[in-house]
Motif scaffolding. Structure first.
Motif, mmCIF file in Angstrom:
data_model
loop_
_atom_site.group_PDB
_atom_site.id
_atom_site.type_symbol
_atom_site.label_atom_id
_atom_site.label_comp_id
_atom_site.label_asym_id
_atom_site.label_seq_id
_atom_site.Cartn_x
_atom_site.Cartn_y
_atom_site.Cartn_z
ATOM 1 N N UNK A 1 0.769 -1.266 -0.009
ATOM 2 C CA UNK A 1 -0.031 -0.146 0.119
ATOM 3 C C UNK A 1 0.897 1.166 -0.082
ATOM 4 N N UNK A 2 2.064 1.159 0.524
ATOM 5 C CA UNK A 2 2.769 2.521 1.005
ATOM 6 C C UNK A 2 3.512 2.618 -0.531
ATOM 7 N N UNK A 3 3.960 1.517 -1.237
ATOM 8 C CA UNK A 3 4.590 1.620 -2.375
ATOM 9 C C UNK A 3 3.740 2.239 -3.544
ATOM 10 N N UNK A 4 2.304 1.673 -3.430
ATOM 11 C CA UNK A 4 1.528 1.943 -4.330
ATOM 12 C C UNK A 4 1.097 3.507 -4.172
ATOM 13 N N UNK A 5 1.013 4.044 -3.117
ATOM 14 C CA UNK A 5 0.629 5.359 -2.829
ATOM 15 C C UNK A 5 1.822 6.426 -3.032
ATOM 16 N N UNK A 6 3.012 5.832 -3.127
ATOM 17 C CA UNK A 6 4.082 6.779 -3.394
ATOM 18 C C UNK A 6 4.221 6.738 -5.116
ATOM 19 N N UNK A 7 3.900 5.649 -5.656
ATOM 20 C CA UNK A 7 3.895 5.624 -7.224
ATOM 21 C C UNK A 7 2.999 6.785 -7.738
ATOM 22 N N UNK A 8 1.719 6.821 -7.083
ATOM 23 C CA UNK A 8 0.377 7.776 -7.493
ATOM 24 C C UNK A 8 0.929 9.388 -6.854
ATOM 25 N N UNK A 9 1.791 9.186 -5.908
ATOM 26 C CA UNK A 9 2.024 10.742 -5.476
ATOM 27 C C UNK A 9 2.974 11.680 -6.453
ATOM 28 N N UNK A 10 3.645 10.532 -7.123
ATOM 29 C CA UNK A 10 4.555 11.125 -7.906
ATOM 30 C C UNK A 10 3.807 11.657 -9.124
ATOM 31 N N UNK A 11 2.766 11.105 -9.660
ATOM 32 C CA UNK A 11 1.791 11.493 -10.614
ATOM 33 C C UNK A 11 1.161 12.878 -10.362
ATOM 34 N N UNK A 12 0.728 12.773 -8.904
ATOM 35 C CA UNK A 12 0.062 14.064 -8.434
ATOM 36 C C UNK A 12 0.677 15.165 -8.444
ATOM 37 N N UNK A 13 2.191 14.780 -7.804
ATOM 38 C CA UNK A 13 3.059 16.095 -7.930
ATOM 39 C C UNK A 13 3.103 16.711 -9.373
ATOM 40 N N UNK A 14 3.304 15.662 -10.411
ATOM 41 C CA UNK A 14 3.780 16.283 -11.824
ATOM 42 C C UNK A 14 2.515 17.064 -12.327
ATOM 43 N N UNK A 15 1.183 16.714 -11.884
ATOM 44 C CA UNK A 15 0.046 16.933 -12.625
ATOM 45 C C UNK A 15 -0.801 17.786 -11.504
ATOM 46 N N UNK A 16 -0.610 18.892 -10.951
ATOM 47 C CA UNK A 16 -1.342 19.353 -10.030
ATOM 48 C C UNK A 16 -2.624 19.867 -10.150
ATOM 49 N N UNK A 17 -2.956 20.252 -11.657
ATOM 50 C CA UNK A 17 -4.120 20.679 -12.113
ATOM 51 C C UNK A 17 -5.369 19.505 -12.284
ATOM 52 N N UNK A 18 -4.896 18.245 -12.086
ATOM 53 C CA UNK A 18 -5.871 17.241 -11.893
ATOM 54 C C UNK A 18 -5.935 16.539 -10.463
#
Length: 281
Positions: A197-214
């Motif tokens: 769960x932690x690894x999955x959350x970290x993967x998504x966090x990278x996308x969230x950081x790169x796409x703050x408008x979504x």
């Protein structure tokens, strides 16, 4: 970057739904539409060219009725339907198809053409079963960190951004049964689940950081990926999956998860393969 969507039509109701979906997508993402019909002569028909021309014209009229300022072109093609559409995918942003055409069996959910193109196309293939008046305002994507799911995430982010809706990222983790006495390993399994769960959350966090408008939400579920994605599809306007994930065989062109999702979901499904030489973001 390819600036057109290819739509394969044959005059069937699902093909019309594909035209309607692609028209909306082209309007949102400022792409043009290329509508193609692979015209095949049938043994009992004197000439199918007139039917093919009518199918193309009707599809083009429908696309133009639904869009403003979108370039719509048509072309009648010949040859094997699957191979021809795969060839079209090489220069297209995406290929959009009805779930099954006129040649399919009535009981089939997804036809051989849609499955064949989804398994081999150079980029995203969107399979549309029917037009829906219901709008959920959500895009869902299956994401396990594999190369194919990275490419699927990129397409899903672009779709959510163009629609101005949230993106919901789902990851299904299947715990291994270590032995007939797995209860004795409950602590070990809990630790493994927490790490996943932690690894999955970290993967998504990278996308969230790169796409703050979504607006990106994520969910990690212990369960089978197919059932998890089917559930997510019940409240989504589009479900995006990679053509195969971490559990797939390297030689498989369409994994068991994407295959099952295509057969069970009623909402449009995008199956995404990495293009040759494409670098995941």
């Amino acid at each position: 970057m390819a600036r057109h969507i290819v739509i394969g039509v044959d005059g069937s109701a699902p093909a019309t739904a594909a035209v309607e979906w692609a028209a909306a997508d082209a309007q949102r993402r400022e792409l043009s539409l290329r509508i193609v019909h692979v015209c095949q002569q049938r043994p009992l028909d004197v000439d199918t060219t007139k039917y093919c021309a009518r199918a193309l014209a009707a599809a083009a009229d429908r696309a133009r009725d639904l869009t403003r300022g979108v370039e719509v072109t048509t072309q009648m093609l010949s040859g094997n339907v699957v191979d021809t559409l795969i060839g079209e995918s090489a220069s297209a942003d995406s290929v959009v198809l009805g779930s099954r055409g006129l040649g399919g069996f009535a009981g089939m959910v997804v036809g051989s053409v849609s499955m064949g193109v989804a398994g081999h196309a150079a980029g995203p293939v969107v399979v549309v079963r029917a037009t829906s008046a219901v709008r959920h305002g959500l895009v869902a994507v299956g994401y396990d960190g594999s190369e194919h799911s990275e490419t699927a995430m990129r397409y899903a982010v672009d779709q959510a951004r163009a629609r101005e809706v949230p993106l919901h990222v789902v990851y299904a983790w299947q715990a291994s049964i270590l032995s007939p006495y797995a209860a004795a390993y409950s602590s070990l399994l809990e630790d493994a689940c927490e790490q996943e769960m932690q690894a999955a959350g970290e993967r998504v966090a990278r996308w969230r950081d790169r796409n703050p408008d979504v607006a990106i939400t994520d969910e990690t579920v212990v369960g089978h990926p197919v059932s998890v994605l089917i559930k997510a599809g019940g409240t989504a306007d589009l479900v995006v999956v990679g053509s195969r994930g971490l559990g797939g065989f390297a030689s498989a062109v369409l994994g068991s998860v994407s295959h099952a999702v295509l057969h069970h979901l009623t909402c449009p499904v995008a199956v995404v393969r990495p293009r040759e030489g494409e670098e995941p973001r």
